[in-house]
Structures are given as structure tokens and as C-alpha cells.
Design an enzyme around this catalytic site. Structure first.
Site, PDB file in Angstrom:
ATOM      1  CB  VAL A  13      -0.964  -0.014   1.210  1.00 28.01           C
ATOM      2  CG1 VAL A  13      -1.667   1.319   1.370  1.00 28.01           C
ATOM      3  CG2 VAL A  13      -1.988  -1.130   1.041  1.00 28.01           C
ATOM      4  CG  PHE A 153     -11.365   0.804  -0.663  1.00 29.83           C
ATOM      5  CD1 PHE A 153     -11.892   0.025   0.357  1.00 29.83           C
ATOM      6  CD2 PHE A 153     -11.511   2.184  -0.582  1.00 29.83           C
ATOM      7  CE1 PHE A 153     -12.556   0.600   1.432  1.00 29.83           C
ATOM      8  CE2 PHE A 153     -12.177   2.779   0.482  1.00 29.83           C
ATOM      9  CZ  PHE A 153     -12.705   1.994   1.495  1.00 29.83           C
ATOM     10  CG  ASN A 229     -10.803  -5.914   2.788  1.00 35.57           C
ATOM     11  OD1 ASN A 229     -11.158  -5.423   1.717  1.00 35.57           O
ATOM     12  ND2 ASN A 229      -9.544  -5.930   3.175  1.00 35.57           N
ATOM     13  CG  LEU A 271     -21.354 -13.132  -6.698  1.00 41.04           C
ATOM     14  CD1 LEU A 271     -22.722 -13.027  -7.362  1.00 41.04           C
ATOM     15  CD2 LEU A 271     -21.485 -13.833  -5.347  1.00 41.04           C
ATOM     16  CB  CYS A 281      -6.260  -8.028   2.347  1.00 41.26           C
ATOM     17  SG  CYS A 281      -4.865  -7.047   1.802  1.00 41.26           S
ATOM     18  NE  ARG A 348       2.137 -10.706   1.536  1.00 39.25           N
ATOM     19  CZ  ARG A 348       1.997  -9.396   1.715  1.00 39.25           C
ATOM     20  NH1 ARG A 348       2.138  -8.895   2.924  1.00 39.25           N
ATOM     21  NH2 ARG A 348       1.719  -8.615   0.702  1.00 39.25           N
TER      22      ARG A 348
HETATM   23  C1  UGA Z   1      -8.476  -7.159  -1.322  1.00 39.44           C
HETATM   24  C2  UGA Z   1      -9.642  -6.228  -1.686  1.00 39.44           C
HETATM   25  O1  UGA Z   1     -10.259  -6.666  -2.885  1.00 39.44           O
HETATM   26  C3  UGA Z   1      -9.162  -4.785  -1.860  1.00 39.44           C
HETATM   27  O2  UGA Z   1     -10.262  -3.936  -2.094  1.00 39.44           O
HETATM   28  C4  UGA Z   1      -8.438  -4.361  -0.567  1.00 39.44           C
HETATM   29  O3  UGA Z   1      -7.924  -3.050  -0.689  1.00 39.44           O
HETATM   30  C5  UGA Z   1      -7.304  -5.317  -0.291  1.00 39.44           C
HETATM   31  O4  UGA Z   1      -7.837  -6.659  -0.162  1.00 39.44           O
HETATM   32  C6  UGA Z   1      -6.645  -4.871   0.993  1.00 39.44           C
HETATM   33  O5  UGA Z   1      -7.317  -4.859   2.029  1.00 39.44           O
HETATM   34  O6  UGA Z   1      -5.491  -4.432   0.949  1.00 39.44           O
HETATM   35  P1  UGA Z   1      -6.515  -8.374  -2.710  1.00 39.44           P
HETATM   36  O7  UGA Z   1      -6.244  -9.128  -1.448  1.00 39.44           O
HETATM   37  O8  UGA Z   1      -5.388  -7.744  -3.428  1.00 39.44           O
HETATM   38  O9  UGA Z   1      -7.586  -7.180  -2.433  1.00 39.44           O
HETATM   39  O10 UGA Z   1      -7.184  -9.375  -3.751  1.00 39.44           O
HETATM   40  P2  UGA Z   1      -8.647  -9.713  -4.275  1.00 39.44           P
HETATM   41  O11 UGA Z   1      -8.688  -9.425  -5.712  1.00 39.44           O
HETATM   42  O12 UGA Z   1      -9.685  -9.105  -3.438  1.00 39.44           O
HETATM   43  O13 UGA Z   1      -8.666 -11.303  -4.074  1.00 39.44           O
HETATM   44  C7  UGA Z   1      -8.601 -11.878  -2.767  1.00 39.44           C
HETATM   45  C8  UGA Z   1      -8.785 -13.376  -2.861  1.00 39.44           C
HETATM   46  O14 UGA Z   1     -10.129 -13.701  -3.199  1.00 39.44           O
HETATM   47  C9  UGA Z   1      -7.908 -14.077  -3.916  1.00 39.44           C
HETATM   48  O15 UGA Z   1      -7.415 -15.286  -3.386  1.00 39.44           O
HETATM   49  C10 UGA Z   1      -8.872 -14.347  -5.058  1.00 39.44           C
HETATM   50  O16 UGA Z   1      -8.513 -15.449  -5.844  1.00 39.44           O
HETATM   51  C11 UGA Z   1     -10.159 -14.615  -4.288  1.00 39.44           C
HETATM   52  N1  UGA Z   1     -11.390 -14.338  -5.067  1.00 39.44           N
HETATM   53  C12 UGA Z   1     -11.688 -13.077  -5.479  1.00 39.44           C
HETATM   54  C13 UGA Z   1     -12.265 -15.385  -5.344  1.00 39.44           C
HETATM   55  O17 UGA Z   1     -12.014 -16.557  -4.951  1.00 39.44           O
HETATM   56  N2  UGA Z   1     -13.410 -15.105  -6.020  1.00 39.44           N
HETATM   57  C14 UGA Z   1     -13.731 -13.853  -6.446  1.00 39.44           C
HETATM   58  O18 UGA Z   1     -14.803 -13.683  -7.065  1.00 39.44           O
HETATM   59  C15 UGA Z   1     -12.846 -12.813  -6.177  1.00 39.44           C
END
Ligand code: UGA
Length: 470
Positions: A13, A153, A229, A271, A281, A348
Site C-alpha cells: 500500500v 481499497f 473486506n 462471485l 488481506c 501470502r
Molecule cells: C483485497 C480487496 O479486494 C481490496 O479492495 C483491498 O484493498 C485489499 O484486499 C486490501 O485490504 O489491501 P486483494 O487481497 O489484493 O484485495 O485481492 P482480491 O482481488 O480481493 O482477491 C482476494 C482473494 O479472493 C484471492 O485469493 C482471489 O482469488 C479470491 N477471489 C476473489 C475469489 O475466490 N473469487 C472472487 O470472485 C474474487
């Protein structure tokens, strides 16, 4: 007007925020106590895999963006200090705020005229009060500073674009003066002028320009971050639970998602069923929010269930691998994807890595490929697995191909070549990147999440060798 900004912490960040604030036109000092990291940054290295970050760092390094290990001095030179240090989970699951506290202590020595100290890390709802108290306790005059919250975000993989083209900017301020300062920081975005510059980062689809700014109390802003989150994690667990029901009754979760997600009150995004959420996160923040709520007297059991479904999702996938391959000891498995999601080298809390560990424990031999995360994975896994230089090399002579991360590259494989490389044409897809019918037509036995398995000519798994009857 350029504002002098210090950003404390050059993690995900902090580094992205620092580079983006510089691109907005501000004078930024990025502060970290890791000398090696600072030297690398000064030297032009980019420690994380993030689109547009190298460009921004190159553009501003040594000019509007400088690096320092002297927090007190950086605070003295700046009007706004963003705190973006880590808040890792303690053993009890709540956030460890000791880094935030020590930063607050050190900043207090540099508070000689009015400054706004802004929480950028994800922190529990009472943190701003503590930061204020610590700064006062260390001798700062209460008139010379305000503490505010400006949650971030951004997602890894699209961090720069998310930062510069956000759905909204949230600033939590308990004084009009601090709100005014933060409005100024974001003015190039909220007045739209940044987006007119020829060198600005390309606009993504769906961008809201100019982004709205939402001004709240500090506590509300702190809660907005945790609640956002937790809600997104809940959405993922919800659809994963629905996927399990789909598997039991022979429905197709992708069709269900289409039908549910087109309701504008629900929305299609986040979804996607899979092998559960990971990363630095969601797992940490759901746990921390659960802990904060308990501390504040609310028993947020919904979040326990969100976490339980997430763990369960990996176990279900493991059972699916067993179902496809029977025993795992001695099996050679090709793994595509080690990062916690596509577009990043971050491993991670990667569900893919957890699965790899489980498969190793069961005696499988693994050859893995990831477009960006292999170096990091090697640091953790060492020689426990083989690393391949392409999906096809990974697939060579393997008993099955597992897709564990939703990289775009994995959705566009040359299926003919994959089938030729594999010992058996079996694909077990934890991210639903392919259409089951198409995979069957291409000669694969194909398993995915929340959808029935498909077999070439309807022949059950394992009875084919390279697409031909054995
Ligand atoms: C997440 C949030 O989306 C951000 O808005 C937030 O700023 C960030 O955490 C944070 O708090 O710093 P991030 O961890 O980078 O972002 O990744 P995401 O794209 O949210 O994915 C998180 C996990 O959910 C991944 O393992 C991804 O594969 C999984 N995921 C995501 C699913 O299994 N299904 C989905 O539909 C979306």
C-alpha cells in the site's frame, strides 16, 4: 498545489500510494526502516510485480519521490503523514498494532506545526484514538495535529489503476481542517484534472471519473475498510457454498452466478467460485474484524462461518483430486498457479500453496508453473517441488493438470499441446477457467468447482490415455 507528504512503510500500500501521490503532483518522502529495501528502491529496483508501478517509480524517483529512513525528519518536512505499516495478526487473531504505535511515537517528535496523520493501513476501529493519545503522550501540542483515516481499497495486481481510478475515496476526519487538507491531497482526482493529463495512467473500464469523495467520521472510515473486506470475503464464501449445493444437485454454479449476479442489488463481481480466498488481506481482516467486534461486545458469528466455508473449500477441492485420481502417493501432478490470485507474485496465504503442501504430504510429486510467483514460492518450498518454465513443461508426463490460480494465461492454453504433454488427459480446475463441454470435446476429463465433471464421449475419468481409449 503540491503538498508535502510522507508515506511511512514501503509495503504494497505504501509504495503504490507514494508513487501515485507523486504522480498526482505532490512531493513525497517514502519512509522505511529497511535499509536494503531503501537502497534497492533508490537504485531503481521494483520490489513487487505491479502493472504501471515501474513507470511511476521511474518517472518520479529522485524528484517528486524520495526515500528516507528518518521518520522524525520526514514528519517534520511534511504536512500530511500517511501511515501504511503492517498490521499482522497476533495469535489471537486481532491486529498487532505495535508498528503503528512505534510510528506514532516517532512522528510526535516531528510535529512542530499543523499536520494531519492519516491511517492508510487497515486498522481496528479504535486505532485513531490511540494514535492521537500516543502522539500527545510524547509531548506534541494538541493544536498542531489531527488524526484521520483514509482507507485504501486497492487490489494487488491492479494496485496502481485501483488507486488512481477508485470507486470512491473515503476520508474519515473529526475536524474540518483535516478534511480540507485531505480534500486537497485528492483534488487532482476529484476535480478531474489528473485524468486530462497526457501522461496519466490509462483509464480502466468501469472507471468513475471523477471519483466521489465520501467524508465520514474517523471511526466510520476505519469501519468502512473492515466491513468492505469482510463483505467481499462473505460474497466469495457465499458463492462457494452455493457451488457445493450445485455439485450435490447437478446444477451449474456459473449459470447460477449469471442469474444471481445480474440483479443490480447483488452484482456479478466477487462471485467467482474457486478454492477459497487468500492473500494478505481477506484472511487477516476477517479474523481481525471478528476480534474487534467481540472486543466491542458484538458476537459476529457470521464471520466465523465465512472463514469455515473458506477452509472447507480447499478440503473439498482436495477430495475432488482424490475422486479424479484415487490415491495420490507417487502421482506426478502439474500445478498451474502458486500466487494467491492472478496478476501478482504474492504467495501470502495462497490457497494454491496450501494445496501444494497438502498434496506433498500425501506423497505426490509436483511440477509447478506460475508466470510471476515462482521465485517467491521457491523461497518457501525450496526443492520440495519442481519448477517449470511453461504450462506445457509442467504438464509433461503428468497424471493430471491442476489449475489453482486465475491467471489470464491459464485461460488461454493451447489445449492440444496440453493434452499431448499429459500422461492422462485429466484437468482439475479450481478456478472454473474452461467450459466443461468444450474440455470434453477437446478430449479431456475435466473437473471444476460447482459444475458436473465432463468426460470425452461421456467416458468416466481415467479410462483414456492421451485422448484415446486405453
Ligand atoms: C483485497 C480487496 O479486494 C481490496 O479492495 C483491498 O484493498 C485489499 O484486499 C486490501 O485490504 O489491501 P486483494 O487481497 O489484493 O484485495 O485481492 P482480491 O482481488 O480481493 O482477491 C482476494 C482473494 O479472493 C484471492 O485469493 C482471489 O482469488 C479470491 N477471489 C476473489 C475469489 O475466490 N473469487 C472472487 O470472485 C474474487
Amino acid at each position: 498545489m503540491p503538498i508535502r507528504i510522507a508515506v511511512v512503510g514501503s509495503g504494497y500500500v505504501g509504495l503504490v500510494a507514494g508513487a501515485c501521490f507523486a504522480d498526482l503532483g505532490h512531493e513525497v518522502i517514502l519512509v522505511d526502516n529497511d535499509q536494503k529495501k531503501l537502497a534497492a528502491l533508490r537504485d531503481g529496483q521494483v520490489p513487487i510485480h505491479e502493472k504501471f508501478l515501474p513507470e511511476l517509480l521511474n518517472r518520479h524517483r529522485g524528484q517528486r519521490l524520495t526515500f528516507s529512513d528518518d521518520l522524525k525528519e520526514a514528519a517534520r518536512l511534511s504536512s500530511v503523514i500517511f501511515v501504511a505499516v503492517g498490521t499482522p495478526p497476533t495469535e489471537r487473531g486481532d491486529a498487532d498494532l505495535s508498528y503503528v504505535e512505534s510510528v506514532a511515537r516517532e512522528i510526535s517528535g516531528g510535529v512542530d506545526q499543523y499536520k494531519v496523520i492519516v491511517e492508510k493501513s487497515t486498522v481496528p476501529v479504535y486505532t485513531s484514538e490511540w494514535v492521537r493519545r500516543i502522539i500527545l503522550r510524547n509531548g506534541a501540542d494538541p493544536e498542531t495535529f489531527d488524526v484521520a483515516s483514509n482507507p485504501e481499497f486497492l487490489r494487488e495486481g491492479t494496485a496502481v489503476t485501483d488507486f488512481l481510478f477508485p470507486d470512491r475515496i473515503v476520508i474519515g476526519c473529526d475536524s474540518a481542517r483535516s478534511a480540507e487538507v485531505l480534500r486537497e491531497v485528492y483534488a487532482p482526482m476529484t476535480d478531474g484534472s489528473y485524468y486530462l493529463r497526457p501522461e496519466s495512467i490509462p483509464q480502466p473500464d468501469r472507471a468513475v471519473i471523477p471519483p466521489p469523495i465520501i467524508v465520514t467520521s474517523t471511526k466510520s472510515a476505519e469501519l468502512i475498510k473492515h466491513a468492505s473486506n469482510a463483505f467481499l470475503a462473505m460474497k466469495i464464501s457465499f458463492i462457494n457454498a452455493v457451488a457445493s449445493v450445485c455439485e450435490s444437485v447437478g446444477a451449474d454454479v456459473n449459470q447460477v452466478v449469471n442469474g444471481v449476479g445480474t440483479d443490480s442489488r447483488i452484482g456479478r463481481r466477487f462471485l467467482n467460485p474457486g478454492i477459497g480466498y487468500g492473500g494478505s488481506c481477506f484472511p487477516k481482516d476477517v479474523l481481525a474484524f471478528r476480534a474487534v467486534a467481540r472486543e466491542c461486545g458484538y458476537d459476529f458469528r457470521l464471520l466465523d462461518e465465512v472463514m469455515r466455508i473458506n477452509e472447507d473449500q480447499r478440503q473439498r477441492f482436495l477430495r475432488k483430486i482424490h475422486h479424479a485420481l484415487w490415491t495420490l502417493r507417487g502421482k506426478k501432478l502439474a500445478v498451474l498457479g502458486l500466487a494467491f490470485k492472478g496478476g501478482t507474485d504474492d504467495i501470502r496465504e495462497s490457497p494454491a500453496l496450501h494445496l501444494v503442501e497438502s498434496l506433498l504430504q500425501e506423497g505426490s510429486a509436483i511440477t509447478a508453473y506460475d508466470p510471476a510467483a515462482m521465485e517467491r514460492a521457491r523461497e518457501v518450498l525450496g526443492s520440495k517441488i519442481e519448477f517449470a518454465s511453461s504450462p506445457y513443461e509442467a504438464a509433461h508426463d503428468a497424471d493430471a493438470l491442476l489449475i489453482l490460480t486465475e491467471w489470464e494465461e491459464f485461460a488461454n492454453l493451447d489445449l492440444n499441446q496440453i493434452r499431448k504433454e499429459l500422461r492422462y488427459p485429466i484437468v482439475i480446475d479450481g478456478r472454473n477457467l474452461y467450459d466443461p463441454e468444450l474440455m470434453a470435446a477437446q478430449g479431456f476429463t475435466y473437473y471444476s468447482v460447482g459444475r458436473a465433471a465432463s468426460h470425452p464421449d461421456g467416458v468416466p475419468s481415467g479410462l483414456l490415455r492421451n485422448g484415446k481409449k486405453a
